[in-house]
Structures are given as C-alpha cells and as structure tokens.
Design a protein around this motif. Structure first.
Motif, PDB file in Angstrom:
ATOM      1  N   MET A   1       0.816  -1.190   0.000  1.00 42.94           N
ATOM      2  CA  MET A   1       0.000   0.000   0.000  1.00 42.94           C
ATOM      3  C   MET A   1       0.854   1.245   0.000  1.00 42.94           C
ATOM      4  SD  MET A   1      -3.392  -0.636   2.288  1.00 42.94           S
ATOM      5  CE  MET A   1      -3.262   0.971   2.936  1.00 42.94           C
ATOM      6  N   LEU A   2       1.948   1.205   0.716  1.00 49.12           N
ATOM      7  CA  LEU A   2       2.804   2.375   0.773  1.00 49.12           C
ATOM      8  C   LEU A   2       3.395   2.686  -0.599  1.00 49.12           C
ATOM      9  CD1 LEU A   2       3.973   4.565   2.554  1.00 49.12           C
ATOM     10  CD2 LEU A   2       5.869   3.055   3.089  1.00 49.12           C
ATOM     11  N   LEU A   3       3.722   1.666  -1.371  1.00 49.55           N
ATOM     12  CA  LEU A   3       4.260   1.905  -2.714  1.00 49.55           C
ATOM     13  C   LEU A   3       3.226   2.594  -3.599  1.00 49.55           C
ATOM     14  CD1 LEU A   3       6.266  -1.355  -3.449  1.00 49.55           C
ATOM     15  CD2 LEU A   3       7.152   0.922  -2.987  1.00 49.55           C
ATOM     16  N   TYR A   4       1.985   2.216  -3.492  1.00 46.67           N
ATOM     17  CA  TYR A   4       0.937   2.875  -4.256  1.00 46.67           C
ATOM     18  C   TYR A   4       0.787   4.327  -3.804  1.00 46.67           C
ATOM     19  CZ  TYR A   4      -3.511   3.800  -6.513  1.00 46.67           C
ATOM     20  OH  TYR A   4      -4.510   4.342  -7.281  1.00 46.67           O
ATOM     21  N   GLY A   5       0.854   4.544  -2.509  1.00 47.76           N
ATOM     22  CA  GLY A   5       0.804   5.911  -1.985  1.00 47.76           C
ATOM     23  C   GLY A   5       1.966   6.745  -2.489  1.00 47.76           C
ATOM     24  N   LEU A   6       3.149   6.135  -2.545  1.00 46.72           N
ATOM     25  CA  LEU A   6       4.318   6.841  -3.079  1.00 46.72           C
ATOM     26  C   LEU A   6       4.141   7.171  -4.555  1.00 46.72           C
ATOM     27  CD1 LEU A   6       7.254   4.934  -1.374  1.00 46.72           C
ATOM     28  CD2 LEU A   6       6.760   7.359  -1.156  1.00 46.72           C
ATOM     29  N   SER A   7       3.539   6.270  -5.293  1.00 41.76           N
ATOM     30  CA  SER A   7       3.340   6.540  -6.715  1.00 41.76           C
ATOM     31  C   SER A   7       2.356   7.686  -6.927  1.00 41.76           C
ATOM     32  CB  SER A   7       2.857   5.284  -7.431  1.00 41.76           C
ATOM     33  OG  SER A   7       1.536   4.986  -7.080  1.00 41.76           O
ATOM     34  N   LEU A   8       1.436   7.873  -6.014  1.00 39.70           N
ATOM     35  CA  LEU A   8       0.491   8.983  -6.137  1.00 39.70           C
ATOM     36  C   LEU A   8       1.087  10.304  -5.672  1.00 39.70           C
ATOM     37  CD1 LEU A   8      -2.781   7.318  -4.793  1.00 39.70           C
ATOM     38  CD2 LEU A   8      -2.294   7.965  -7.149  1.00 39.70           C
ATOM     39  N   THR A   9       1.743  10.288  -4.530  1.00 46.74           N
ATOM     40  CA  THR A   9       2.164  11.537  -3.897  1.00 46.74           C
ATOM     41  C   THR A   9       3.588  11.964  -4.217  1.00 46.74           C
ATOM     42  OG1 THR A   9       2.955  10.425  -1.903  1.00 46.74           O
ATOM     43  CG2 THR A   9       0.647  11.124  -1.935  1.00 46.74           C
ATOM     44  N   ARG A  10       4.460  11.020  -4.513  1.00 50.22           N
ATOM     45  CA  ARG A  10       5.879  11.288  -4.754  1.00 50.22           C
ATOM     46  C   ARG A  10       6.596  11.828  -3.508  1.00 50.22           C
ATOM     47  NH1 ARG A  10       4.685   8.862  -9.009  1.00 50.22           N
ATOM     48  NH2 ARG A  10       4.556   9.826 -11.046  1.00 50.22           N
ATOM     49  N   SER A  11       5.995  11.583  -2.359  1.00 52.21           N
ATOM     50  CA  SER A  11       6.580  12.019  -1.099  1.00 52.21           C
ATOM     51  C   SER A  11       6.343  10.937  -0.049  1.00 52.21           C
ATOM     52  CB  SER A  11       5.931  13.323  -0.637  1.00 52.21           C
ATOM     53  OG  SER A  11       6.273  13.607   0.694  1.00 52.21           O
ATOM     54  N   HIS A  12       7.413  10.560   0.648  1.00 50.83           N
ATOM     55  CA  HIS A  12       7.306   9.497   1.644  1.00 50.83           C
ATOM     56  C   HIS A  12       6.345   9.882   2.769  1.00 50.83           C
ATOM     57  CE1 HIS A  12       8.511   5.932   3.811  1.00 50.83           C
ATOM     58  NE2 HIS A  12       8.723   6.678   4.880  1.00 50.83           N
ATOM     59  N   TYR A  13       6.467  11.103   3.274  1.00 54.28           N
ATOM     60  CA  TYR A  13       5.635  11.523   4.399  1.00 54.28           C
ATOM     61  C   TYR A  13       4.168  11.654   3.998  1.00 54.28           C
ATOM     62  CZ  TYR A  13      10.143  12.439   6.473  1.00 54.28           C
ATOM     63  OH  TYR A  13      11.413  12.294   6.948  1.00 54.28           O
ATOM     64  N   GLU A  14       3.917  12.207   2.819  1.00 55.03           N
ATOM     65  CA  GLU A  14       2.537  12.319   2.351  1.00 55.03           C
ATOM     66  C   GLU A  14       1.941  10.940   2.082  1.00 55.03           C
ATOM     67  OE1 GLU A  14       1.829  15.089  -0.814  1.00 55.03           O
ATOM     68  OE2 GLU A  14       3.294  16.480   0.010  1.00 55.03           O
ATOM     69  N   ALA A  15       2.756  10.022   1.595  1.00 52.21           N
ATOM     70  CA  ALA A  15       2.282   8.664   1.329  1.00 52.21           C
ATOM     71  C   ALA A  15       1.891   7.971   2.630  1.00 52.21           C
ATOM     72  CB  ALA A  15       3.345   7.859   0.597  1.00 52.21           C
ATOM     73  N   GLU A  16       2.667   8.156   3.671  1.00 59.97           N
ATOM     74  CA  GLU A  16       2.322   7.565   4.959  1.00 59.97           C
ATOM     75  C   GLU A  16       1.003   8.119   5.478  1.00 59.97           C
ATOM     76  OE1 GLU A  16       5.717   8.351   7.415  1.00 59.97           O
ATOM     77  OE2 GLU A  16       6.713   6.505   6.798  1.00 59.97           O
ATOM     78  N   ASP A  17       0.812   9.429   5.360  1.00 63.06           N
ATOM     79  CA  ASP A  17      -0.443  10.038   5.791  1.00 63.06           C
ATOM     80  C   ASP A  17      -1.612   9.530   4.952  1.00 63.06           C
ATOM     81  OD1 ASP A  17       0.858  11.475   7.733  1.00 63.06           O
ATOM     82  OD2 ASP A  17       0.974  13.325   6.549  1.00 63.06           O
TER      83      ASP A  17
END
Length: 70
Positions: A1-17
């Motif tokens: 899930m975190l990888l998908y979040g990273l692909s959307l946001t391009r930011s580690h912290y935003e992806a975690e949120d």
C-alpha cells in the motif's frame, strides 16, 4: 500500500499520511461492503481520498505577500 501511496504523492511523508487516512476510512465502511475484494476496495478508497485532497488544495486561495515598504 505504501508503494501505491508513493506513486500517487511522490513524497514518503505524504504517502504515509495517505495510507493511514485510507485505512481509517476503509475501516469505517468495512462492515457495509458486500463484495469480498477488500484489497481493491482499499486501493480505491486511497485513490479517491488522494484526488479529493488534491481538488480541495486547488480551491484554496493563494495568499501573496506584498512588500509595500520602498
């Protein structure tokens, strides 16, 4: 899930949120779901939340600071 979040946001912290908020929203609707493909539903919740957040950010007025001292 975190990888998908990273692909959307391009930011580690935003992806975690994003993942945290998506999980929270998914758990709120979990018992109302009729289908059993929870993984797909969770990714859809994440994507929709991300796009909703982007739309809200666009609508916010931009504040410019003007230096009036010459």
């Amino acid at each position: 899930m975190l990888l998908y979040g990273l692909s959307l946001t391009r930011s580690h912290y935003e992806a975690e949120d994003l993942v945290q908020e998506a999980l929270y929203r998914f758990l709120l609707i979990y018992d109302q779901l009729e289908d059993t493909n929870y993984k797909a539903r969770l990714f859809r919740v994440m994507r929709n939340y991300y796009f909703d957040k982007q739309r809200k950010e666009k609508k916010k007025p931009t504040i410019y600071s003007i230096n009036l001292s010459n």
